[in-house]
Scaffold this motif. Sequence first.
Motif, PDB file in Angstrom:
ATOM      1  N   GLY A 105       0.805  -1.213   0.000  1.00 35.16           N
ATOM      2  CA  GLY A 105       0.000   0.000   0.000  1.00 35.16           C
ATOM      3  C   GLY A 105       0.839   1.263   0.000  1.00 35.16           C
ATOM      4  N   SER A 106       1.938   1.252   0.745  1.00 34.56           N
ATOM      5  CA  SER A 106       2.797   2.439   0.815  1.00 34.56           C
ATOM      6  C   SER A 106       3.495   2.692  -0.518  1.00 34.56           C
ATOM      7  N   LEU A 107       4.026   1.639  -1.124  1.00 36.34           N
ATOM      8  CA  LEU A 107       4.691   1.801  -2.420  1.00 36.34           C
ATOM      9  C   LEU A 107       3.701   2.252  -3.492  1.00 36.34           C
ATOM     10  N   ALA A 108       2.516   1.636  -3.487  1.00 40.88           N
ATOM     11  CA  ALA A 108       1.507   2.016  -4.482  1.00 40.88           C
ATOM     12  C   ALA A 108       1.062   3.461  -4.281  1.00 40.88           C
ATOM     13  N   SER A 109       0.962   3.912  -3.030  1.00 40.27           N
ATOM     14  CA  SER A 109       0.588   5.307  -2.766  1.00 40.27           C
ATOM     15  C   SER A 109       1.623   6.269  -3.332  1.00 40.27           C
ATOM     16  N   PHE A 184       4.927   8.719   1.722  1.00 39.05           N
ATOM     17  CA  PHE A 184       4.384   7.366   1.642  1.00 39.05           C
ATOM     18  C   PHE A 184       5.504   6.348   1.397  1.00 39.05           C
ATOM     19  N   ALA A 185       6.447   6.706   0.557  1.00 40.42           N
ATOM     20  CA  ALA A 185       7.503   5.763   0.204  1.00 40.42           C
ATOM     21  C   ALA A 185       8.357   5.371   1.399  1.00 40.42           C
ATOM     22  N   VAL A 186       8.590   6.297   2.336  1.00 44.03           N
ATOM     23  CA  VAL A 186       9.474   6.007   3.463  1.00 44.03           C
ATOM     24  C   VAL A 186       8.888   4.939   4.373  1.00 44.03           C
ATOM     25  N   ALA A 187       7.560   4.752   4.343  1.00 43.35           N
ATOM     26  CA  ALA A 187       6.945   3.734   5.194  1.00 43.35           C
ATOM     27  C   ALA A 187       7.235   2.324   4.696  1.00 43.35           C
ATOM     28  N   ALA A 188       7.460   2.171   3.384  1.00 42.22           N
ATOM     29  CA  ALA A 188       7.636   0.832   2.808  1.00 42.22           C
ATOM     30  C   ALA A 188       8.875   0.116   3.348  1.00 42.22           C
ATOM     31  N   PRO A 189      10.083   0.707   3.306  1.00 42.96           N
ATOM     32  CA  PRO A 189      11.242  -0.008   3.853  1.00 42.96           C
ATOM     33  C   PRO A 189      11.139  -0.246   5.358  1.00 42.96           C
ATOM     34  N   LEU A 190      10.496   0.677   6.083  1.00 41.22           N
ATOM     35  CA  LEU A 190      10.317   0.454   7.528  1.00 41.22           C
ATOM     36  C   LEU A 190       9.429  -0.766   7.777  1.00 41.22           C
ATOM     37  N   ALA A 191       8.334  -0.876   7.009  1.00 44.63           N
ATOM     38  CA  ALA A 191       7.448  -2.030   7.161  1.00 44.63           C
ATOM     39  C   ALA A 191       8.137  -3.321   6.728  1.00 44.63           C
ATOM     40  N   ALA A 192       8.930  -3.247   5.656  1.00 41.16           N
ATOM     41  CA  ALA A 192       9.647  -4.435   5.196  1.00 41.16           C
ATOM     42  C   ALA A 192      10.661  -4.899   6.226  1.00 41.16           C
ATOM     43  N   CYS A 193      11.349  -3.962   6.864  1.00 40.10           N
ATOM     44  CA  CYS A 193      12.310  -4.314   7.911  1.00 40.10           C
ATOM     45  C   CYS A 193      11.604  -4.965   9.099  1.00 40.10           C
ATOM     46  N   ALA A 194      10.468  -4.371   9.514  1.00 43.15           N
ATOM     47  CA  ALA A 194       9.703  -4.951  10.622  1.00 43.15           C
ATOM     48  C   ALA A 194       9.200  -6.342  10.266  1.00 43.15           C
ATOM     49  N   LEU A 195       8.795  -6.541   9.005  1.00 41.15           N
ATOM     50  CA  LEU A 195       8.316  -7.847   8.550  1.00 41.15           C
ATOM     51  C   LEU A 195       9.409  -8.903   8.671  1.00 41.15           C
ATOM     52  N   ALA A 196      10.611  -8.572   8.215  1.00 37.59           N
ATOM     53  CA  ALA A 196      11.707  -9.535   8.259  1.00 37.59           C
ATOM     54  C   ALA A 196      12.069  -9.906   9.704  1.00 37.59           C
ATOM     55  N   VAL A 197      12.149  -8.911  10.562  1.00 35.60           N
ATOM     56  CA  VAL A 197      12.522  -9.172  11.957  1.00 35.60           C
ATOM     57  C   VAL A 197      11.409  -9.918  12.688  1.00 35.60           C
ATOM     58  N   ALA A 198      10.162  -9.495  12.468  1.00 34.67           N
ATOM     59  CA  ALA A 198       9.034 -10.134  13.143  1.00 34.67           C
ATOM     60  C   ALA A 198       8.890 -11.593  12.729  1.00 34.67           C
ATOM     61  N   ALA A 199       9.078 -11.885  11.441  1.00 42.10           N
ATOM     62  CA  ALA A 199       8.952 -13.264  10.968  1.00 42.10           C
ATOM     63  C   ALA A 199       9.954 -14.180  11.654  1.00 42.10           C
ATOM     64  N   LYS A 200      11.123 -13.650  11.978  1.00 40.67           N
ATOM     65  CA  LYS A 200      12.178 -14.471  12.574  1.00 40.67           C
ATOM     66  C   LYS A 200      12.067 -14.573  14.083  1.00 40.67           C
ATOM     67  N   THR A 201      11.574 -13.532  14.741  1.00 35.41           N
ATOM     68  CA  THR A 201      11.700 -13.476  16.197  1.00 35.41           C
ATOM     69  C   THR A 201      10.408 -13.588  16.983  1.00 35.41           C
TER      70      THR A 201
END
Length: 519
Positions: A105-109, A184-201
């Motif tokens: 959603g952030s990237l598309a925005s 809007f774009a700045v939210a995308a890498p932050l969400a992607a980083c949270a996704l990677a860390v959350a999936a692992k931990t």
Amino acid sequence: MSASSSAGPVRRHAAAPDGVREGSRTAVAALGMCVMLVFGLGAGVNLAVGRLATSALRPTPTEVLWIIDSYLIVFGCLLIPSGAVGDRFGRKGALLYGLALMVVGSLASAVSPTVPLLLGARAVAGAGAALILPNSLPLLISCYPPRKRSYAVALWTALSGGGGVAGNIVGGAVLQFYDWQALFAVAAPLAACALAVAAKTLPRVERRAHPIDTCGVLLLVAAVFGVLFGIIEGSELGWTSAAVLLGFAAGAVFLALFCRCELVREQPLLDPRVFRRPGMRAGTLGIVASFIAMYSVFYLNGQYLMNVKDYPAVLAGLGTAPLAVVIFLVSPRAVRLADHYGARPVIACGLLVVVAGLTLFSLCGPGTAYVLYAGCIVVVGIGSGLSNPPLSNAVVTSVPTHQGGVGSGVNSFSREIGGALGFAVFGTLLSTRFADALPAELRRGQDFAGGQALGTALRGTERSGAAAAHLSEQVREAFTTAMAESLRIVALVLLLVALVVVLWLRPRHAGQRTTEGKL
């Protein structure tokens, strides 16, 4: 009743010295990023209203409003159903899907070439936020041992308040150097980083095998949409306009149907009888009132610092930073105070301090030094930090453990309604009183509805030649006069609500979690 497994055994960790289960510190950090991202994305975009209005998209004023609010409406409508989805299918999975939607959603925005595509992208981001927020609190609680449960709730409330501040800070910094797309774009890498860390931990939390109440979900979504539509459009169309009244009426009808449906279901989405519990009633109302106050401050901050004080966007965004600092410092101490004295006096004290902070804000004028303005922010932050953790604890402990996601959804929805009311009601009060306080020559032919009333009036002074400086000063005086009157009304309402909340709460209310089947 035994709980079904969620793709593996539930992880159990010993408590580390700082209270976090061993191995869970990174998970706590990832969840903190998730909560702040959800609130930050909703708050920060308000700074971009002017940029959006003059962008190549050429949106109408109504379309600008919906670009801001499409995220908030979808988010609010899906909060409680998303908590139920997490309870049923797994909270970790629901949160990860939410983060993925946030990235998309952030990237598309950021790359949307037309208003309809931007509205759709913002709605996708809002759906992602709805999956993230109600499931983040039960997951955060699972990272702590039972004796630290109240501390986990306090940390979550501090993060939710701090997220709105962070959104203003980051939004101001981004808009100082880039256009609205970057916000809007700045939210995308932050969400992607949270996704990677959350999936692992993140730990997997026990889930309960029960059907999703589809009828309840649809009725609740329709009810919430009607209410939010009325609140958000009220400040733009007028509170007595046909569309707004129809929205409120539809919300009331669907809410009544939802309650009737849920009362006869064996496994309801949310049993309305839970609101018989003093903690649920008082907690929900108190959170709504507290966030009305906080978002009123967010609303006035940008206009006051940027247009009255002539601060650049980056400094205006930093203007609310003391609020986040104070909330993070006070919230953990509120838990200890509530444990020692009971939640009732701590909540009462906190809400009264917020009232005092709003009253102090009403004394600010064009010549007020920032250090005094920041002092008002600190007072509001102290009050919010004291009241919000025990209020949230009262809400989430009023539902059975297996419905933790739904309880968290109610808690989150209270914040959403409070924030929407804060922007809409305070914005309406401010615009109305501002227009009345303006010099007659500036009022003629101008529309001062909406969030850019001060900017509109200041632009009007530029056509006044030699008298421009004098008129500009009058506009700033009119704005601060309107600001003071509006803040005092909000403070009075909050005072009355605080009295009701304190009366509803039982003395020494400890927020003990209800046991299953005792609703």
